[in-house]
Design an enzyme around this catalytic site. Structure first.
Site, mmCIF file in Angstrom:
data_model
loop_
_atom_site.group_PDB
_atom_site.id
_atom_site.type_symbol
_atom_site.label_atom_id
_atom_site.label_comp_id
_atom_site.label_asym_id
_atom_site.label_seq_id
_atom_site.Cartn_x
_atom_site.Cartn_y
_atom_site.Cartn_z
ATOM 1 C CE LYS A 124 1.555 -4.608 -9.126
ATOM 2 N NZ LYS A 124 2.987 -4.353 -8.945
ATOM 3 C CE LYS A 393 7.100 -3.854 -6.186
ATOM 4 N NZ LYS A 393 6.011 -2.746 -5.572
#
Length: 505
Positions: A124, A393
């Site tokens: 990520k 997120k």
């Protein structure tokens, strides 16, 4: 004293359960040994053995524990002085020699997660979030700026997982000439457990093929053991480092705060604070976040998974539990070493149920880094401004940080001075925007959001260049409809629904 039938039954049940526990444990140990024999690389086998030792301890405790790990009636609010307002710490100012304090600090970023929830392959931390900069780029820029400004040597430590390690190490080459020493270590690799048999689903130590879903990184609570086992903890202590600042790599608000650092360093040795948890005021959006409580004379992190079902609504209330954990943590390195060597770190187990692609139900046993707060001396919370909690997120979060709401300076994002009120708008993008590529395709350019309060977008919606959004804007394209917001449009307190197509002439 006479024993009733109920007592005898209870005794027999306890004995039966104890035997069952032992059987599960023995079977697990046999399976783990069998798995280790399939590892042909000797050094890998040694690492896996250490991982399995940690897993066995966790599995043993999992078999012992039944029911919620807290007695709700014994939960108290933390004492007033155990959570300090940030303003109080900031008001002490900074000494002239703050670089001496910086030289005793290392920054640790939790870098074990993949970008799959945002439709990206690989770690990520390698997703571009602002001006082509990734999470990792911004982190390196922040620390390099700190080192240059104060002539300091703050190293960056990345806790990778087996999912992110190879890709991250390849990228690290590009920071060779930056003024940051970068270290990496891997968190453990634990076996997922079949929910019915309580045995590993792995057939061998491999990571691919039938084993691709057999392993997992066991949550960020694993940092203490992995950090200690890999030798990096001792190395940093030998270099004169005293504290680490730990945070999630996707929290763009988690920068090194000099005032908190000075507060830690200025405590007298006998009252030295070994653990600071940054907390911030809860809003309706944060009801699931862990909170700090006083329990058995210690500060303790209470996560939603530990709350008895009957009290979940109470836990979520903004009135009783006013703050939540940002997962920005300042932790003493000698204290970690002491607790690891005494095996005195008692972290609550989080049982995370998963369903694998073939439909098999498994459980993974995890721990949280903040749960260790109860094991450290003179631990405290600091109630920090919301700006220190800026996690990315979802694509909704990404829209905020890519917009003109924030300005970027030396890797740090700060709220634009042009925004008249300090709160962040509430943004909710629908499922058509979940994947980053899809999200970027739907916005020709990021809208002007300086005066936005609330944005909801649902369905097949695209947005042209130089669009401005103000107040509350709701755009809903029903199934089969499509809405194209034209370039240069200004939407203020508008609801747009139905069908709006703009075609090239």
């Amino acid at each position: 004293m006479s024993l009733t039938v109920a007592d005898l039954t209870r005794g027999a049940m306890t004995e039966f359960q104890e035997k069952l526990r032992q059987q599960h444990e023995e079977s697990m140990h046999r399976e783990l040994e069998a798995l280790l024999t399939t590892e042909t690389n000797k050094s890998e086998a040694e690492i896996s053995r250490k991982d399995f030792d940690g897993f066995k301890k966790l599995f043993h405790r999992f078999l012992q524990v039944k029911g919620p790990s807290v007695d709700w009636a014994r939960i108290n609010r933390p004492p007033e002085d155990s959570i300090q307002p940030y303003e109080k710490i900031r008001s002490k100012g900074l000494p002239d020699n703050i670089s001496a304090s910086l030289n005793k600090l290392a920054v640790v970023k939790l870098n074990g997660g993949l970008g799959t929830s945002m439709g990206c392959k690989g770690p990520k931390s390698l997703i571009s979030v602002r001006n082509e900069n990734t999470f990792l780029d911004l982190t390196v820029q922040q620390i390099e700026h700190l080192n240059k400004t104060f002539n300091a040597d703050v190293p960056l430590v990345l806790m990778n997982s087996f999912n992110t390690d190879d890709d991250t190490k390849k990228i690290l080459q590009k920071y060779k000439h930056h003024r940051v020493n970068i270290h990496t270590f891997n968190q453990s690799r634990y076996p997922r457990i079949n929910k019915e048999s309580l045995l590993p689903v792995a057939k061998n130590m491999g990571l691919s093929g039938e084993n691709s879903e057999a392993w997992y990184p066991p949550g960020h609570g694993d940092i203490y053991t992995s950090f200690h086992n890999c030798g990096l903890l001792d190395k940093l202590i030998a270099e004169g480092k005293e504290y680490i600042f730990v945070s999630n790599i996707d929290n763009l608000g988690a920068t090194v705060d000099l005032f908190i650092l000075h507060h830690l360093m200025s405590q007298p040795a006998e009252r030295r604070c070994e653990f600071i948890m940054e907390v911030t005021d809860k809003t309706r959006a944060d009801v699931k976040g862990g909170t700090l409580i006083q329990y058995e004379d210690h500060l303790r992190l209470l996560e939603i998974a530990q709350v008895p079902k009957a009290h979940v609504d109470e836990f979520k209330s903004v009135t009783k539990f006013k703050i939540f954990n940002t997962n920005n943590l300042w932790i003493s390195l000698p204290a970690i070493k002491r607790l690891q060597e005494k095996n005195a770190m008692d972290l609550e187990i989080i049982v995370n149920p998963k369903t694998l692609e073939g439909g098999l139900n498994v459980i993974q046993l995890e721990t949280a880094v903040g749960a260790a707060i109860k094991s450290f001396n003179n631990a405290m919370g600091v109630n920090v401004p919301r700006s220190r909690f800026l996690p990315v997120k979802t694509s909704s979060d990404l829209l905020l940080v890519m917009s003109n709401l924030y300005s970027l300076d030396a890797g740090s994002l700060t709220m634009s001075k042009k925004r008249e009120f300090p709160t962040t708008p509430h943004v909710k993008l629908g499922s058509s925007f979940t994947k980053v590529q899809e999200f970027l395709h739907r916005f020709e350019s990021i809208p002007d959001m300086l005066e936005l309060d609330h944005l909801t977008v649902s369905g097949d919606v695209t947005c042209g260049k130089n669009v401005s959004l103000k107040g509350t804007v709701i755009i809903i394209a029903n199934h089969g409809d499509r809405i194209d917001i034209p370039a240069g449009a200004m939407l203020e307190n508008k609801i747009v629904s139905g069908n709006l197509r703009i075609l090239d002439h």
